[in-house]
Design a protein around this motif. Structure first.
Motif, PDB file in Angstrom:
ATOM      1  N   ASN A  83       0.806  -1.231   0.000  1.00 39.83           N
ATOM      2  CA  ASN A  83       0.000   0.000   0.000  1.00 39.83           C
ATOM      3  C   ASN A  83       0.834   1.274   0.000  1.00 39.83           C
ATOM      4  N   ASN A  84       2.101   1.189  -0.298  1.00 43.29           N
ATOM      5  CA  ASN A  84       2.979   2.360  -0.371  1.00 43.29           C
ATOM      6  C   ASN A  84       3.528   2.485  -1.785  1.00 43.29           C
ATOM      7  N   TYR A  85       3.590   3.727  -2.259  1.00 38.97           N
ATOM      8  CA  TYR A  85       4.094   3.999  -3.601  1.00 38.97           C
ATOM      9  C   TYR A  85       5.525   4.512  -3.501  1.00 38.97           C
ATOM     10  N   MET A  86       6.370   4.040  -4.414  1.00 41.13           N
ATOM     11  CA  MET A  86       7.760   4.502  -4.455  1.00 41.13           C
ATOM     12  C   MET A  86       8.260   4.423  -5.891  1.00 41.13           C
ATOM     13  N   ARG A  87       9.358   5.096  -6.127  1.00 43.98           N
ATOM     14  CA  ARG A  87       9.967   5.025  -7.455  1.00 43.98           C
ATOM     15  C   ARG A  87      10.582   3.636  -7.628  1.00 43.98           C
ATOM     16  N   PRO A  88      10.572   3.097  -8.847  1.00 40.95           N
ATOM     17  CA  PRO A  88      11.163   1.761  -9.039  1.00 40.95           C
ATOM     18  C   PRO A  88      12.684   1.816  -8.912  1.00 40.95           C
ATOM     19  N   ASP A  89      13.247   0.717  -8.440  1.00 43.97           N
ATOM     20  CA  ASP A  89      14.689   0.614  -8.295  1.00 43.97           C
ATOM     21  C   ASP A  89      15.297   0.416  -9.686  1.00 43.97           C
ATOM     22  N   PRO A  90      16.237   1.284 -10.096  1.00 46.09           N
ATOM     23  CA  PRO A  90      16.790   1.135 -11.453  1.00 46.09           C
ATOM     24  C   PRO A  90      17.607  -0.145 -11.614  1.00 46.09           C
ATOM     25  N   ASN A  91      18.126  -0.712 -10.521  1.00 44.78           N
ATOM     26  CA  ASN A  91      18.953  -1.916 -10.602  1.00 44.78           C
ATOM     27  C   ASN A  91      18.136  -3.197 -10.509  1.00 44.78           C
ATOM     28  N   ALA A  92      16.830  -3.078 -10.221  1.00 40.64           N
ATOM     29  CA  ALA A  92      15.988  -4.263 -10.069  1.00 40.64           C
ATOM     30  C   ALA A  92      15.753  -4.928 -11.422  1.00 40.64           C
ATOM     31  N   PRO A  93      15.652  -6.271 -11.432  1.00 40.67           N
ATOM     32  CA  PRO A  93      15.371  -6.947 -12.713  1.00 40.67           C
ATOM     33  C   PRO A  93      13.953  -6.635 -13.164  1.00 40.67           C
ATOM     34  N   PRO A  94      13.673  -6.727 -14.451  1.00 40.69           N
ATOM     35  CA  PRO A  94      12.318  -6.430 -14.930  1.00 40.69           C
ATOM     36  C   PRO A  94      11.318  -7.432 -14.377  1.00 40.69           C
ATOM     37  N   LYS A  95      10.097  -6.957 -14.132  1.00 43.16           N
ATOM     38  CA  LYS A  95       9.066  -7.798 -13.539  1.00 43.16           C
ATOM     39  C   LYS A  95       8.575  -8.793 -14.577  1.00 43.16           C
ATOM     40  N   ARG A  96       8.473 -10.055 -14.144  1.00 42.63           N
ATOM     41  CA  ARG A  96       8.019 -11.122 -15.016  1.00 42.63           C
ATOM     42  C   ARG A  96       6.534 -11.355 -14.824  1.00 42.63           C
ATOM     43  N   GLY A  97       5.861 -11.871 -15.816  1.00 39.64           N
ATOM     44  CA  GLY A  97       4.446 -12.208 -15.711  1.00 39.64           C
ATOM     45  C   GLY A  97       4.247 -13.474 -14.874  1.00 39.64           C
ATOM     46  N   ARG A  98       2.990 -13.844 -14.709  1.00 40.96           N
ATOM     47  CA  ARG A  98       2.676 -15.033 -13.920  1.00 40.96           C
ATOM     48  C   ARG A  98       2.962 -16.295 -14.721  1.00 40.96           C
ATOM     49  N   GLY A  99       3.207 -17.377 -13.990  1.00 43.29           N
ATOM     50  CA  GLY A  99       3.355 -18.682 -14.626  1.00 43.29           C
ATOM     51  C   GLY A  99       4.781 -18.971 -15.052  1.00 43.29           C
ATOM     52  N   ARG A 100       4.928 -20.138 -15.644  1.00 38.17           N
ATOM     53  CA  ARG A 100       6.238 -20.593 -16.075  1.00 38.17           C
ATOM     54  C   ARG A 100       6.621 -19.900 -17.379  1.00 38.17           C
ATOM     55  N   PRO A 101       7.881 -19.465 -17.511  1.00 40.03           N
ATOM     56  CA  PRO A 101       8.272 -18.808 -18.767  1.00 40.03           C
ATOM     57  C   PRO A 101       8.323 -19.821 -19.909  1.00 40.03           C
ATOM     58  N   ARG A 102       8.112 -19.344 -21.127  1.00 40.44           N
ATOM     59  CA  ARG A 102       8.126 -20.210 -22.289  1.00 40.44           C
ATOM     60  C   ARG A 102       9.534 -20.691 -22.596  1.00 40.44           C
ATOM     61  N   LYS A 103       9.600 -21.873 -23.230  1.00 41.32           N
ATOM     62  CA  LYS A 103      10.890 -22.398 -23.651  1.00 41.32           C
ATOM     63  C   LYS A 103      11.387 -21.579 -24.838  1.00 41.32           C
ATOM     64  N   PRO A 104      12.689 -21.334 -24.914  1.00 39.25           N
ATOM     65  CA  PRO A 104      13.191 -20.604 -26.080  1.00 39.25           C
ATOM     66  C   PRO A 104      13.088 -21.482 -27.328  1.00 39.25           C
ATOM     67  N   LYS A 105      12.648 -20.883 -28.425  1.00 41.85           N
ATOM     68  CA  LYS A 105      12.482 -21.628 -29.674  1.00 41.85           C
ATOM     69  C   LYS A 105      13.792 -21.607 -30.457  1.00 41.85           C
ATOM     70  N   ALA A 106      14.046 -22.724 -31.137  1.00 39.69           N
ATOM     71  CA  ALA A 106      15.244 -22.819 -31.975  1.00 39.69           C
ATOM     72  C   ALA A 106      15.047 -21.931 -33.211  1.00 39.69           C
ATOM     73  N   PRO A 107      16.092 -21.255 -33.641  1.00 46.12           N
ATOM     74  CA  PRO A 107      15.941 -20.395 -34.827  1.00 46.12           C
ATOM     75  C   PRO A 107      15.657 -21.236 -36.080  1.00 46.12           C
ATOM     76  N   ILE A 108      14.784 -20.717 -36.941  1.00 42.77           N
ATOM     77  CA  ILE A 108      14.397 -21.413 -38.162  1.00 42.77           C
ATOM     78  C   ILE A 108      15.336 -20.973 -39.285  1.00 42.77           C
ATOM     79  N   PRO A 109      15.919 -21.939 -40.011  1.00 41.84           N
ATOM     80  CA  PRO A 109      16.814 -21.535 -41.104  1.00 41.84           C
ATOM     81  C   PRO A 109      16.031 -20.816 -42.197  1.00 41.84           C
ATOM     82  N   PRO A 110      16.654 -19.857 -42.873  1.00 40.93           N
ATOM     83  CA  PRO A 110      15.935 -19.110 -43.918  1.00 40.93           C
ATOM     84  C   PRO A 110      15.555 -20.020 -45.086  1.00 40.93           C
ATOM     85  N   GLY A 111      14.426 -19.713 -45.701  1.00 37.29           N
ATOM     86  CA  GLY A 111      13.956 -20.481 -46.849  1.00 37.29           C
ATOM     87  C   GLY A 111      13.070 -21.659 -46.465  1.00 37.29           C
ATOM     88  N   THR A 112      12.827 -21.873 -45.186  1.00 34.77           N
ATOM     89  CA  THR A 112      11.987 -22.976 -44.739  1.00 34.77           C
ATOM     90  C   THR A 112      10.528 -22.538 -44.763  1.00 34.77           C
TER      91      THR A 112
END
Length: 173
Positions: A83-112
């Motif tokens: 219930n208190n407002y403050m300026r965000p900490d510039p060194n804090a990591p960015p806030k993540r959304g809820r749930g498990r993060p998605r798996k990184p996708k493998a890059p698709i070769p061009p022309g596929t």
């Protein structure tokens, strides 16, 4: 030609009234910096500080303050913690959304050529396909209880062969 009437600084053309409203995001940030509380400042202390420094606030000051606090919180300009407002900490990591993060996708070769993803759910039946015959279980017998067979026993006494008996118990002799 109509002339704009000015009484108490509230009447006049719309653009003149807009300039009388203070810049709330700037006022909120100034109040948070001036109060300089370690755990942040709550809405009432921010409102009191703004009221003490600025005398020309509109009548809907508390509503405008709440609106701008929520707007600034959503945009990330300020952070709300207990219930208190403050300026965000510039060194804090960015806030993540809820749930498990998605798996990184493998890059698709061009022309596929990428096919569209399969739709969710069960695919619809083909109306042109012939119906499939029903499969029987491995034993070769049909499912369920077998039908009742008709009795085909010959009558024991040939003299009573043509007489039908009535319903119920026969009378005593």
């Amino acid at each position: 030609m109509a002339a704009a009437v000015v009484t108490n600084g509230t009447q006049g053309p719309p653009h003149a009234r807009q300039s009388l409203l203070p810049d709330y995001p700037q006022l909120i940030l100034e109040a948070i910096d001036a109060l300089n509380e370690k755990a942040g400042s709550n809405k009432s202390t921010i409102a009191k500080h703004i009221e003490s420094t600025h005398m020309d606030l509109p009548a809907a000051h508390t509503t405008l303050l709440s609106h701008h606090l929520n707007k600034m919180k959503q945009s990330g300009q300020i952070v709300m913690l207990k219930n208190n407002y403050m300026r965000p900490d510039p060194n804090a990591p960015p806030k993540r959304g809820r749930g498990r993060p998605r798996k990184p996708k493998a890059p698709i070769p061009p022309g596929t050529v990428v096919s569209p993803p399969r739709p969710r759910g069960r695919p619809p039946k083909d109306p042109l396909a012939p119906p499939k015959p029903k499969a029987t279980p491995g034993s070769g017998r049909a499912r369920g209880r077998p039908p009742k067979m008709a009795k085909t026993t010959p009558p024991a006494d040939p003299s009573t062969a043509g007489v039908k008996r009535g319903r119920g118990r026969p009378p005593k002799v």
